[in-house]
Every structure is written in structure tokens, then in C-alpha cells.
Design a protein around this motif. Structure first.
Motif: not given
Length: 203
Positions: A55-59, A122-127, A151-155
Motif C-alpha cells: 500500500a505504501a508503494g515500497v513493493g 506472500v509479498f509477491l502475491l500481494f504485489l 484486511a479481507v485477505h487477513i480475515i
């Protein structure tokens, strides 16, 4: 975000969550040690950290630096392999609560955080996924939409991992031989995932 887009992401997220991986292996092993809550909390914190980074764009900056991603992959794989080795050497025994359990819950959280937070998949999937479901025309800014999707994914992760952890505890509590076998399998799975992570990165 439209309801249909959110529902589509929920379904896709759940599909990924129900596929066994390192998170499952950790949840199972901690379930047999009756440490489900702190273990799952740590796993969810790792997913939350990955969401915040994206979300912060660091990815995009990290993935644009091959050297940084190589280091990230090696560290994550090494940690998974270490945890897997610990399970192979000393698989959990059902019904036997670690004598230090009451004072080492932070360790379970920290290990869970590292299992998911240091997993480059996990990181690449989110990205790859989270930005695809964000809509530039929506009232919410894109980073806020990504956090909401995360948040949906975390739930989803929380529900599934709690079921996996408590399920392993209930099913294997009176089956010590089966519990040791599952412990060995979980450890082997972590080591196999670590090898795949490195192989994929440097193939």
C-alpha cells in the motif's frame, strides 16, 4: 470498490488461503503445542506487514531491485528451512504443553510473523493481486483500497488458520504416532518450500 469486485477478490483470496503451505505447516505444529492463538496472530501480522508495504508503494521499489529480492528470498527460505529442521528433530507431542508456553507466547508470535512476513511468495502475491482490484475512480484513495483488500485477505487467513490449528489439536491430541508423523511432514514441507523459493528465484 464495487461489491462484485470485492466478492471476486474474497473468492480468489480464499482459494489461495486454503492451499496448504508454510503457514499451514506452522499452524498445525503450533496447534499440537496448544499455541494456536499466538501462532496465528503472528502469521496475520506478517500478512498485514506485507499489505502495508504494498500500500505504501515500497513493493514496486523492492521488486525493481533484483539484489534486494534475492536477499529477501534467501533470508525467508533460510528461516523456513530452520523451522522445518526443528520440527524434524523434535516433532510436537500432543497433550504435552511446553513448560515455557506461558512466558514465551511472544516467541510464537514472532515465529509466525517471520513465517509469513519473510515469505517472498506472500509479498509477491500481494504485489500482483492487490493493485489489480483497486479502482482509481473510486472515492477511496488506492492505498486505502489496498489496505481494505488486505484486511479481507487477513480475515480469510485468520478463519482458515484457526480451523487448521485447532483441528490439528483436536484430531491428533490422542494420536501420538500420527502427531509425530504430521510433525515430520510439516517440517519436511517447510524445507521443501524453502528449496522451491530459492530454486525459483535463481532459476
Amino acid at each position: 470498490m464495487t461489491i462484485s469486485a470485492l466478492a471476486s477478490f474474497w473468492a480468489l483470496s480464499m482459494l489461495f488461503v486454503i492451499i496448504p503451505g508454510a503457514d499451514w505447516a506452522y499452524a498445525i505444529s503450533c496447534g499440537m503445542r496448544r499455541a494456536v492463538i499466538p501462532a496465528v496472530s503472528g502469521l496475520l501480522l506478517g500478512h498485514f506487514a506485507a499489505t502495508v508495504v504494498v500500500a505504501a508503494g515500497v513493493g514496486a521499489l523492492i521488486t525493481g531491485a533484483p539484489g534486494a529480492m534475492n536477499v529477501f528470498s534467501i533470508v525467508g527460505a533460510a528461516y523456513l528451512a530452520w523451522l522445518g529442521g526443528q520440527l524434524l528433530i523434535a516433532p510436537p507431542t500432543p497433550g504435552a504443553i511446553d513448560a515455557q508456553w506461558a512466558v514465551t507466547w511472544v516467541d510464537w508470535v514472532a515465529k509466525g510473523f517471520c513465517v509469513s512476513g519473510l515469505n517472498p511468495k506472500v509479498f509477491l502475491l500481494f504485489l500482483a493481486l492487490l493493485p489489480q482490484f483497486a479502482e482509481t475512480s473510486a472515492n477511496w484513495p488506492v492505498p486505502a483500497q489496498i489496505l481494505a483488500l488486505g484486511a479481507v485477505h487477513i480475515i480469510n487467513c485468520g478463519v482458515v488458520y484457526l480451523l487448521v490449528g485447532y483441528g490439528s489439536q483436536a484430531v491428533l491430541r490422542s494420536r501420538p504416532r500420527a502427531a509425530r508423523l504430521i510433525g515430520h511432514l510439516s517440517g519436511g514441507a517447510m524445507i521443501a518450500i524453502a528449496i522451491v523459493l530459492v530454486a525459483e528465484r535463481f532459476a
